[in-house]
Design a protein around this motif. Structure first.
Motif, PDB file in Angstrom:
ATOM      1  N   GLU A 243       0.844  -1.201   0.000  1.00 35.01           N
ATOM      2  CA  GLU A 243       0.000   0.000   0.000  1.00 35.01           C
ATOM      3  C   GLU A 243       0.882   1.255   0.000  1.00 35.01           C
ATOM      4  O   GLU A 243       0.588   2.234  -0.688  1.00 35.01           O
ATOM      5  CB  GLU A 243      -0.889  -0.019   1.248  1.00 35.01           C
ATOM      6  CG  GLU A 243      -1.929   1.072   1.275  1.00 35.01           C
ATOM      7  CD  GLU A 243      -2.760   1.028   2.557  1.00 35.01           C
ATOM      8  OE1 GLU A 243      -2.874  -0.049   3.172  1.00 35.01           O
ATOM      9  OE2 GLU A 243      -3.265   2.086   2.953  1.00 35.01           O
ATOM     10  N   ALA A 244       1.966   1.197   0.760  1.00 37.08           N
ATOM     11  CA  ALA A 244       2.871   2.356   0.845  1.00 37.08           C
ATOM     12  C   ALA A 244       3.484   2.665  -0.518  1.00 37.08           C
ATOM     13  O   ALA A 244       3.588   3.830  -0.912  1.00 37.08           O
ATOM     14  CB  ALA A 244       3.968   2.087   1.870  1.00 37.08           C
ATOM     15  N   VAL A 245       3.870   1.629  -1.225  1.00 33.04           N
ATOM     16  CA  VAL A 245       4.501   1.856  -2.533  1.00 33.04           C
ATOM     17  C   VAL A 245       3.474   2.379  -3.538  1.00 33.04           C
ATOM     18  O   VAL A 245       3.751   3.307  -4.310  1.00 33.04           O
ATOM     19  CB  VAL A 245       5.170   0.562  -3.038  1.00 33.04           C
ATOM     20  CG1 VAL A 245       5.708   0.746  -4.451  1.00 33.04           C
ATOM     21  CG2 VAL A 245       6.313   0.175  -2.099  1.00 33.04           C
ATOM     22  N   GLN A 246       2.280   1.815  -3.500  1.00 33.21           N
ATOM     23  CA  GLN A 246       1.216   2.328  -4.386  1.00 33.21           C
ATOM     24  C   GLN A 246       0.943   3.798  -4.103  1.00 33.21           C
ATOM     25  O   GLN A 246       0.847   4.628  -5.012  1.00 33.21           O
ATOM     26  CB  GLN A 246      -0.073   1.531  -4.174  1.00 33.21           C
ATOM     27  CG  GLN A 246      -0.048   0.168  -4.831  1.00 33.21           C
ATOM     28  CD  GLN A 246      -1.326  -0.614  -4.549  1.00 33.21           C
ATOM     29  OE1 GLN A 246      -2.282  -0.078  -4.025  1.00 33.21           O
ATOM     30  NE2 GLN A 246      -1.314  -1.888  -4.886  1.00 33.21           N
ATOM     31  N   GLU A 247       0.832   4.098  -2.815  1.00 30.06           N
ATOM     32  CA  GLU A 247       0.544   5.480  -2.408  1.00 30.06           C
ATOM     33  C   GLU A 247       1.693   6.413  -2.818  1.00 30.06           C
ATOM     34  O   GLU A 247       1.476   7.541  -3.240  1.00 30.06           O
ATOM     35  CB  GLU A 247       0.329   5.514  -0.889  1.00 30.06           C
ATOM     36  CG  GLU A 247       0.129   6.896  -0.301  1.00 30.06           C
ATOM     37  CD  GLU A 247      -1.209   7.527  -0.679  1.00 30.06           C
ATOM     38  OE1 GLU A 247      -2.119   6.791  -1.096  1.00 30.06           O
ATOM     39  OE2 GLU A 247      -1.314   8.778  -0.584  1.00 30.06           O
ATOM     40  N   THR A 248       2.906   5.893  -2.711  1.00 29.64           N
ATOM     41  CA  THR A 248       4.078   6.693  -3.095  1.00 29.64           C
ATOM     42  C   THR A 248       4.008   7.081  -4.566  1.00 29.64           C
ATOM     43  O   THR A 248       4.212   8.247  -4.931  1.00 29.64           O
ATOM     44  CB  THR A 248       5.371   5.897  -2.836  1.00 29.64           C
ATOM     45  OG1 THR A 248       5.470   5.633  -1.444  1.00 29.64           O
ATOM     46  CG2 THR A 248       6.593   6.672  -3.292  1.00 29.64           C
ATOM     47  N   PHE A 249       3.698   6.118  -5.407  1.00 26.63           N
ATOM     48  CA  PHE A 249       3.646   6.416  -6.844  1.00 26.63           C
ATOM     49  C   PHE A 249       2.445   7.300  -7.192  1.00 26.63           C
ATOM     50  O   PHE A 249       2.508   8.121  -8.106  1.00 26.63           O
ATOM     51  CB  PHE A 249       3.663   5.120  -7.660  1.00 26.63           C
ATOM     52  CG  PHE A 249       5.061   4.613  -7.858  1.00 26.63           C
ATOM     53  CD1 PHE A 249       5.836   5.044  -8.921  1.00 26.63           C
ATOM     54  CD2 PHE A 249       5.628   3.732  -6.955  1.00 26.63           C
ATOM     55  CE1 PHE A 249       7.137   4.612  -9.088  1.00 26.63           C
ATOM     56  CE2 PHE A 249       6.933   3.281  -7.109  1.00 26.63           C
ATOM     57  CZ  PHE A 249       7.684   3.727  -8.179  1.00 26.63           C
ATOM     58  N   LEU A 250       1.382   7.123  -6.434  1.00 27.36           N
ATOM     59  CA  LEU A 250       0.224   7.999  -6.645  1.00 27.36           C
ATOM     60  C   LEU A 250       0.590   9.450  -6.303  1.00 27.36           C
ATOM     61  O   LEU A 250       0.303  10.380  -7.056  1.00 27.36           O
ATOM     62  CB  LEU A 250      -0.939   7.520  -5.774  1.00 27.36           C
ATOM     63  CG  LEU A 250      -2.299   8.167  -6.035  1.00 27.36           C
ATOM     64  CD1 LEU A 250      -2.745   7.903  -7.466  1.00 27.36           C
ATOM     65  CD2 LEU A 250      -3.341   7.635  -5.053  1.00 27.36           C
ATOM     66  N   ARG A 251       1.265   9.620  -5.177  1.00 28.12           N
ATOM     67  CA  ARG A 251       1.690  10.967  -4.779  1.00 28.12           C
ATOM     68  C   ARG A 251       2.688  11.536  -5.788  1.00 28.12           C
ATOM     69  O   ARG A 251       2.653  12.724  -6.095  1.00 28.12           O
ATOM     70  CB  ARG A 251       2.335  10.920  -3.394  1.00 28.12           C
ATOM     71  CG  ARG A 251       1.368  10.635  -2.261  1.00 28.12           C
ATOM     72  CD  ARG A 251       2.079  10.725  -0.916  1.00 28.12           C
ATOM     73  NE  ARG A 251       1.209  10.320   0.179  1.00 28.12           N
ATOM     74  CZ  ARG A 251       1.515  10.460   1.466  1.00 28.12           C
ATOM     75  NH1 ARG A 251       2.667  11.009   1.813  1.00 28.12           N
ATOM     76  NH2 ARG A 251       0.681  10.060   2.415  1.00 28.12           N
TER      77      ARG A 251
END
Lengths: 223, 169
Positions: free
Chosen positions: B33-41
């Protein structure tokens, strides 16, 4: 030390490095402090490396040391090193806190347990290069141990692990050595999902590759 | 920066970024989830990325660091969170500490792995194995000054690599 000119930059840099690692001979402390007080350049280096030295305490000893065979030694030093390192962690915390990361006293992180599932893959490259990769399941993903002989020394190489679906995950990079190179890297993908391994050079050119025979495996063989 | 570049970055750094997040959060699902959120940001703020200020990799790791801390705080603040620091600090502060340690540990280990062999060698012997420089010099067949010099450049290299990996002093 006798062959070294005391005023040389190298001399002071060496002492600065030792100080950053909390390994400076107390007898050298007064002269180093005096030099730092009069040399802004070295003082900057000392401040910079002190923070790096402090942060070293957060690296997992086993994660780093497992990749390097100990040099011949007359004394078993690891237990003493661990004891001393606990002290260094406390010092490190103070130093790192001073630059903005207010941290606690003990490093208790997940990991450390050894793997159960293991797979061995042959890696194929240019003629004369012999290599294999041992994949190990870990609680956090997969570690990959690569042993390669005959590679051109000094190359910066990147290791990736691929799933059956064609997605590639970087496991890290290493520099090839003369003779045999032995490195351990990792990525967070489960070992049972890894279908193949590839190693590329800095320009992206493939230098080693494998496919896992019998993919997908029915079960991972016990270690 | 466009979607292709970001997609390439995901393929190239995604595994390492999950490793960092897992090490820091201790939960694989949360790490993903953190990596997905990172790329989204990263996608949302792509106009702010300036290659002259740093590499895409260091920019992404800096975003991930912030994302991981946010996720850890959110988790710690959830009702029923099990964190119970003994020293009376609040659970969010305690979660921050654990995450900071995890990030720092991961960055340092990764940086050590990337050192040149001769630099890593002396660092491991002198720091991790606590061997005197003189003894390491004898074993390597080089002057003690060379060992000290290698230590100096090893520490310099560590700093540069850790900054590439998002280290914020």
């Amino acid at each position: 030390m006798a062959a070294m000119t005391p005023e040389s930059h190298d001399h002071w840099r060496g002492l600065i490095a030792l100080a950053a690692l909390d390994a400076l001979d107390p007898a050298d402390r007064p002269s180093l402090d005096a030099h730092l007080a009069s040399c802004p350049s070295c003082a900057d280096d000392a401040a910079e490396l002190q923070v790096v030295g402090a942060a070293l305490a957060f690296a997992d000893l086993d994660a780093v040391v497992v990749e390097q065979e100990p040099l011949p030694t007359p004394v078993p030093a690891v237990r003493a090193a661990r004891r001393r390192r606990r002290r260094v962690v406390a010092v490190a915390l103070g130093a790192v806190a001073a630059v903005g990361a207010a941290l606690g006293l003990a490093v208790s992180l997940p990991g450390g347990s050894r793997a159960v599932p293991t797979r061995l893959l042959a890696l194929h490259g240019s003629p004369g290069v012999v290599a294999e990769a041992r994949l190990r399941g870990e609680p956090w993903g997969t570690s990959i141990e690569i042993v390669a002989r005959g590679q051109t020394p000094g190359q910066m190489l990147t290791v990736s692990m691929g799933t059956a679906g064609g997605r590639w995950w970087s496991a890290g990079s290493y520099r090839s050595a003369l003779g045999t190179t032995h490195v351990t890297l990792a990525c967070a993908v489960r070992v049972s999902l890894i279908a193949s391994v590839r190693v590329s050079d800095a320009s992206g050119q493939l230098v080693l590759a494998s496919t896992a025979p019998g993919w997908p495996p029915s079960t991972d063989p016990p270690r | 920066m466009d979607g292709v570049e970001l997609s390439r970055a995901f393929n190239e750094y995604g595994g390492q970024m999950i490793g960092l997040a897992w090490r820091s959060l201790g939960d694989r699902g949360l790490a993903e989830e953190a990596v997905q959120e990172t790329f989204l940001r990263a996608w949302r703020s792509r106009h702010r990325y300036d290659p002259e200020l740093g590499t895409l990799r260091s920019w992404l790791f800096a975003i991930e660091r912030r994302t991981v801390i946010d996720l850890a705080r959110r988790r710690a603040a959830e009702p029923g969170a099990t964190s119970d620091p003994e020293d009376g600090r609040d659970v969010v502060a305690a979660a921050d500490e654990v995450v900071e340690r995890g990030i720092l540990g991961w960055q340092m280990e990764e940086a050590i792995r990337r050192l040149r062999h001769e630099h890593r060698e002396v660092l491991v012997e002198c720091y991790f194995r606590q061997r005197p420089g003189r003894e390491v010099a004898e074993a390597l067949g080089v002057p003690e000054g060379t060992v000290r010099s290698r230590l100096f450049y090893a520490l310099k290299s560590l700093r540069l690599t850790m900054e590439e990996l998002g280290w914020q002093r």
